[in-house]
Design a protein around this motif. Structure first.
Motif, PDB file in Angstrom:
ATOM      1  N   ARG A 586       0.555 -82.930  37.491  1.00 45.76           N
ATOM      2  CA  ARG A 586      -0.426 -82.076  36.843  1.00 45.76           C
ATOM      3  C   ARG A 586      -1.826 -82.643  37.036  1.00 45.76           C
ATOM      4  O   ARG A 586      -1.996 -83.849  37.244  1.00 45.76           O
ATOM      5  N   VAL A 588      -5.410 -84.258  36.282  1.00 43.82           N
ATOM      6  CA  VAL A 588      -5.871 -85.232  35.291  1.00 43.82           C
ATOM      7  C   VAL A 588      -7.389 -85.240  35.292  1.00 43.82           C
ATOM      8  O   VAL A 588      -8.035 -84.756  36.228  1.00 43.82           O
ATOM      9  N   ASP A 590      -9.836 -88.152  33.812  1.00 49.84           N
ATOM     10  CA  ASP A 590     -10.612 -89.384  34.000  1.00 49.84           C
ATOM     11  C   ASP A 590     -10.112 -90.177  35.198  1.00 49.84           C
ATOM     12  O   ASP A 590      -9.003 -89.968  35.702  1.00 49.84           O
ATOM     13  N   SER A 593      -6.752 -92.242  34.877  1.00 47.27           N
ATOM     14  CA  SER A 593      -5.551 -91.408  34.982  1.00 47.27           C
ATOM     15  C   SER A 593      -5.307 -90.996  36.431  1.00 47.27           C
ATOM     16  O   SER A 593      -4.153 -90.927  36.888  1.00 47.27           O
ATOM     17  N   TYR A 594      -6.388 -90.726  37.167  1.00 48.22           N
ATOM     18  CA  TYR A 594      -6.255 -90.356  38.578  1.00 48.22           C
ATOM     19  C   TYR A 594      -5.686 -91.531  39.373  1.00 48.22           C
ATOM     20  O   TYR A 594      -4.760 -91.359  40.184  1.00 48.22           O
ATOM     21  N   THR A 597      -2.014 -91.970  38.605  1.00 47.45           N
ATOM     22  CA  THR A 597      -1.151 -90.947  39.193  1.00 47.45           C
ATOM     23  C   THR A 597      -0.968 -91.153  40.687  1.00 47.45           C
ATOM     24  O   THR A 597       0.152 -91.008  41.210  1.00 47.45           O
ATOM     25  N   LYS A 772       5.552 -82.560  37.894  1.00 49.62           N
ATOM     26  CA  LYS A 772       4.518 -81.728  37.258  1.00 49.62           C
ATOM     27  C   LYS A 772       5.114 -80.649  36.349  1.00 49.62           C
ATOM     28  O   LYS A 772       4.421 -80.102  35.493  1.00 49.62           O
ATOM     29  N   ARG A 843      -0.305 -97.645  30.102  1.00 48.05           N
ATOM     30  CA  ARG A 843      -0.360 -96.190  30.145  1.00 48.05           C
ATOM     31  C   ARG A 843       0.923 -95.666  30.771  1.00 48.05           C
ATOM     32  O   ARG A 843       1.665 -96.425  31.417  1.00 48.05           O
ATOM     33  N   LEU A 845       2.919 -91.786  32.413  1.00 41.78           N
ATOM     34  CA  LEU A 845       2.662 -90.467  32.973  1.00 41.78           C
ATOM     35  C   LEU A 845       2.621 -89.416  31.867  1.00 41.78           C
ATOM     36  O   LEU A 845       3.511 -89.352  31.030  1.00 41.78           O
ATOM     37  N   GLY A 846       1.556 -88.605  31.886  1.00 44.86           N
ATOM     38  CA  GLY A 846       1.405 -87.558  30.893  1.00 44.86           C
ATOM     39  C   GLY A 846       0.748 -88.014  29.613  1.00 44.86           C
ATOM     40  O   GLY A 846       0.639 -87.221  28.664  1.00 44.86           O
ATOM     41  N   GLN A 847       0.303 -89.265  29.568  1.00 45.87           N
ATOM     42  CA  GLN A 847      -0.346 -89.787  28.368  1.00 45.87           C
ATOM     43  C   GLN A 847      -1.604 -88.979  28.061  1.00 45.87           C
ATOM     44  O   GLN A 847      -2.384 -88.656  28.958  1.00 45.87           O
ATOM     45  N   THR A 848      -1.811 -88.675  26.791  1.00 47.85           N
ATOM     46  CA  THR A 848      -2.942 -87.821  26.398  1.00 47.85           C
ATOM     47  C   THR A 848      -4.014 -88.567  25.630  1.00 47.85           C
ATOM     48  O   THR A 848      -5.032 -87.981  25.280  1.00 47.85           O
TER      49      THR A 848
END
Length: 849
Positions: A586, A588, A590, A593-594, A597, A772, A843, A845-848
């Motif tokens: 999905r 991202v 910031d 996060s990029y 991923t 995703k 961190r 995956l998918g952390q908000t």
């Protein structure tokens, strides 16, 4: 150590490492600048003197292009050591980069046009007996010289991939011209040590030609020494752990060479790590005056390991095998490709080499491949590989091109090969040399005709691909003379049978249909590949702190900044990264996060590749090894490296380590692209299998578990499968479970665990693809530090994907980039942290938040 002035003359060695100055030769002024230390290269000296910005930062590389087009002069003054009549004085230049003219007391004593050569120059009659000697070295522009040489040879098509084509005319590290992971930094200078030696006689070279017999019960052969000076005998010794096993004296014969026969019953054999020990024997020689039985010099000693290495190329149902057998043990060569660890080679210390190589052992890498566009590595590199039990695949220094074969360059190449094979031939770790990297792929791509029925090397020189002469005649000829018991392979990749280098049924392959080529899904790695995958990879960004280092301006710290793109040298990287990103993840927001991923994509790709190919190895030797492109970086950047320039590990490093564990469990469900028109539907029944692969040489008894865990709830949606006392066959793959995941089940993971002697030694988790389509809210993660920050305990209420710890310099983790499954608490060991230190960040995956 004594000197020629002592009663027992010996060798006096003076390292010419300090007191140097340098200047731009063609600047028109006489401004000499200090050199901190030799070895050095001009960029570092200019940087030290504030004449250029750091080319590793921001866009500064562009501000240093002018350096390559200039000539540079280095100079130093030194005194002549006192020595009686009869002593000889030589200047030793271990490496000069690249076009160098050397003057001693204004007399030309050496010209060199090959970065990979070392030189010993007799200066006995040139040295001043009293007073100061003046040594200067003029370095011409390799860039301009290469362009001139290219223009002088219109009969050859200078075809090069990466870097400009003039590099083919210059025997210099090819990556200096720029590569798809490295900057254009055309160094020059005295890049290896310079020293003055004064002696009566010395051992100039020491080597052995020793074979281990087929039954591994004895090692036999000869030990040789070459003498420079009037010594007429040589005393040889072979010792192990301080105990002398062989001691003999032999007369010096033709060419200054002495030799003794060698035989040892029940030798302690050298193995790659995890397969056995790495015993090293001390082989030494010293020159003697046979009349007085007096030694001219101290002994020269080299450490050697005895092992029997075979490249097994048997016909089978898949074609022709390609794998290595060491001391009768079939070895899966999981590992990595090695590039130079810095654009400025003199900055790589022995400690840094050890840090890199210990890291590979910790992750289960059995082999490293020294890539052909870099350098023949420093002695420290191979010494450490010998000690740690790392197998080395050594390329000769040719890469991605159709090289010319005019007479002078052939002469230089022959000298280069002889020089480096002689230097390296005693290392137990080096088990194979390859003629080049991807040159036959260039030949195929450009349709340069090669007639494999033509066996006349001289006719190859007149063909469309004359470099065949280098790789199939010149280099194997040098190997036969200098290291006849070391394996040679003409290229990487190479079929060995006149087939395409991409043929998956024979030879080694570079599997680039993921990322390059067809840009296949990385989940399909197991369905592609070949008999030995000596290159493959997927890019990712480096650690966030590394990005902040080369992009210190916060305005540049975003995923699409010019600085970030500039530090990714692959043309088209934006499309590749975006394609694999959007295919699997999905969007991202910031930068962190990029980064995370892109690194997870790389880690998952490595997991699919290593697990699948190692499984094939254990089934019927279908794949003999897998070497990721690449282990390391030469500067801070985004690349295929699994560890960045600052030795900061990416998640892929840990994924590879889990797949290469001595005994590892693997589980995979059938890959189903539910969007394909002829096979639509997200709820299709899918087959799965679970296996255990072992690199142990003895049978292992293991317990194996497989769970089916809902991603949404964390609950088991099917009864677990468990098998106790599984007999895991040595050096093989043992199937344990297979089955079908029924259609209509909610998204879930297949979570496997493996116990040996009651200890969990391996886990593997298969996630539905693509990621995703999965949601990761409310995972219920608990992270607790204990035992004064030497352990971290992690648990979760729902399955967690890609739980990655902060990579903090000086801190070492036993694992990271984890899948966390409810009911399976994981404990991570930590070194380098103290009680009271700030906890490591993390961190997933998918952390908000």
């Amino acid at each position: 150590m004594g000197s020629c002035a002592d009663e027992k003359p010996g060798r006096l060695v003076e390292a010419l490492s300090s007191g140097w100055e340098f200047k731009q030769s063609d600047s028109g002024d006489d401004q000499w600048l200090p050199v901190a230390r030799v070895p050095s290269v001009v960029h570092l000296d200019l940087l030290d003197n504030g004449k250029i910005p750091d080319p590793f930062l921001e866009l500064n590389e562009l501000e240093t292009d002018w350096v390559a087009e200039k000539s540079w002069t280095y100079r130093v003054d030194f005194s002549t050591p006192k020595a009686p009549r009869g002593c000889k004085s030589v200047l030793v230049f271990e490496g000069l980069d690249t076009y160098a003219s050397v003057y001693l007391n204004n007399q030309l004593i050496l010209t060199s046009e090959n970065m990979f050569l070392s030189h010993t120059v007799d200066v006995t009659t040139v040295l001043k007996h009293d007073g100061t000697n003046h040594l200067s070295i003029d370095f011409d522009s390799a860039l301009l010289r290469g362009r001139k040489i290219q223009s002088q040879h219109p009969e050859h098509d200078f075809i090069a991939h990466n870097g400009e084509s003039s590099r083919l005319a210059v025997r210099k590290a090819q990556y200096h011209y720029g590569w798809d992971w490295g900057p254009i930094l055309m160094c020059c200078g005295p890049w290896k040590p310079v020293r003055l030696e004064t002696y009566m006689a010395k051992i100039d070279d020491l080597w052995s030609d020793i074979k281990v017999d087929s039954g591994l019960a004895s090692a036999s052969g000869k030990v040789f020494a070459r003498v420079d000076g009037p010594a007429d005998h040589v005393q040889f010794k072979v010792a192990f752990d301080g105990q002398i096993l062989v001691e003999a004296t032999a007369a010096v014969g033709e060419g200054g060479v002495a030799s003794v026969d060698f035989h040892l019953d029940n030798p302690k054999l050298w193995y790659p790590h995890s397969y056995g020990a790495q015993p090293l024997y001390d082989v030494s020689a010293r020159p003697l005056d046979g009349t007085t039985n007096t030694a001219f010099d101290e002994a020269v000693t080299k450490r050697v390991g005895f092992r029997k290495v075979e490249l097994v190329r048997d016909q089978d149902k898949h074609g022709r095998s390609f794998y290595f057998r060491v001391n009768g043990v079939d070895v899966f060569c999981g590992g990595s490709c090695w590039i130079p660890a810095d654009s400025f080679l003199t900055r790589i210390s022995a400690a840094r080499y050890r840090g890199w190589l210990q890291m590979t052992v910790d992750a289960g890498h059995i082999m490293t491949r020294v890539w052909g566009g870099g350098i023949y590595e420093d002695d420290a590199f191979y010494d450490i590989c010998d000690e740690l039990g790392i197998l080395v695949w050594q390329d000769f220094m040719f890469a991605c091109a159709s090289y010319p074969t005019f007479p002078s360059i052939l002469e230089s190449i022959r000298a280069e090969a002889r020089c480096n094979v002689q230097r390296l031939r005693h290392h137990a770790s080096i088990i194979i040399y390859a003629g080049n990297n991807e040159d036959y792929q260039v030949q195929e791509l450009h349709k340069l005709k090669v007639d494999y029925d033509d066996k006349d090397p001289e006719s190859w020189l007149k063909s469309e691909f004359p470099a065949r002469y280098i790789f199939e005649h010149l280099l194997p000829g040098v190997m036969a003379e200098e290291a006849p018991n070391v394996l040679y392979w003409p290229s990487s990749p190479f079929s060995g049978e006149g087939k395409l280098s991409s043929d998956p049924t024979t030879g080694d392959v570079h599997e680039w249909d993921v990322w390059h080529g067809k840009q296949e899904k990385y989940q399909l790695y197991e369905t592609i590949g070949g008999r030995f995958v000596s290159e493959f990879g997927v890019e990712s960004l480096p650690n966030i702190e590394t990005v902040k280092y080369f992009a210190p301006n916060p305005a540049d710290q975003h995923s699409h900044s010019r600085v970030l793109d500039f530090h990714n040298k692959f043309d088209g990287q934006e499309r590749r990264l975006a394609g694999y990103f959007s295919e699997n993840f999905r969007p991202v927001g910031d930068l962190e996060s990029y980064i995370h991923t892109t690194q997870i994509a790389q880690a998952d790709a490595m997991s699919y590749a290593y697990s699948g190919w190692r499984k094939q190895w254990g089934q019927d030797r279908r794949c003999g090894g897998a070497l990721v492109w690449q282990l390391n970086d030469c500067w801070p950047c985004a690349s295929w490296a699994v560890v960045d320039y600052f030795l900061r590990k990416k998640p892929a490093y840990y994924a590879i380590g889990r797949a290469l564990a001595p005994v590892a469990v693997g589980v995979r469900r059938e890959i189903h692209d539910w969007c394909v028109p002829h096979d639509r539907g997200a709820n299709k029944a899918l087959s799965y299998d679970l296996w255990v692969v072992s690199g142990r040489t003895e049978e292992v008894l293991a317990d194996v578990e497989l769970r089916f865990v809902s991603i949404a709830t964390g609950k088991d949606i099917k009864e677990r499968r468990f098998k106790e006392g599984v007999r895991v066959a040595p050096c093989s793959t043992t199937p344990v479970f297979e089955g079908v995941v029924e259609a209509g089940l909610e998204p879930h993971v297949l979570a496997s665990k493996l116990w040996v002697d009651g200890v969990c030694v391996s886990r593997d988790v298969d996630w539905p693809q693509p990621l995703k389509y999965l949601s990761f809210e409310d995972r219920g993660i608990q992270v607790t530090s204990r035992a004064e920050n030497s352990e971290i305990v992690i648990s979760a209420e729902k399955p967690v994907k890609a739980f990655v710890f902060e990579e903090r310099d000086g801190v070492k983790l036993s694992d990271s980039a984890l899948s966390i499954i409810p009911g399976d608490e994981q404990v991570i060991k930590i070194t380098g942290m103290n009680a009271g230190d700030k906890p490591l960040g993390w961190r997933y995956l998918g952390q908000t938040n």
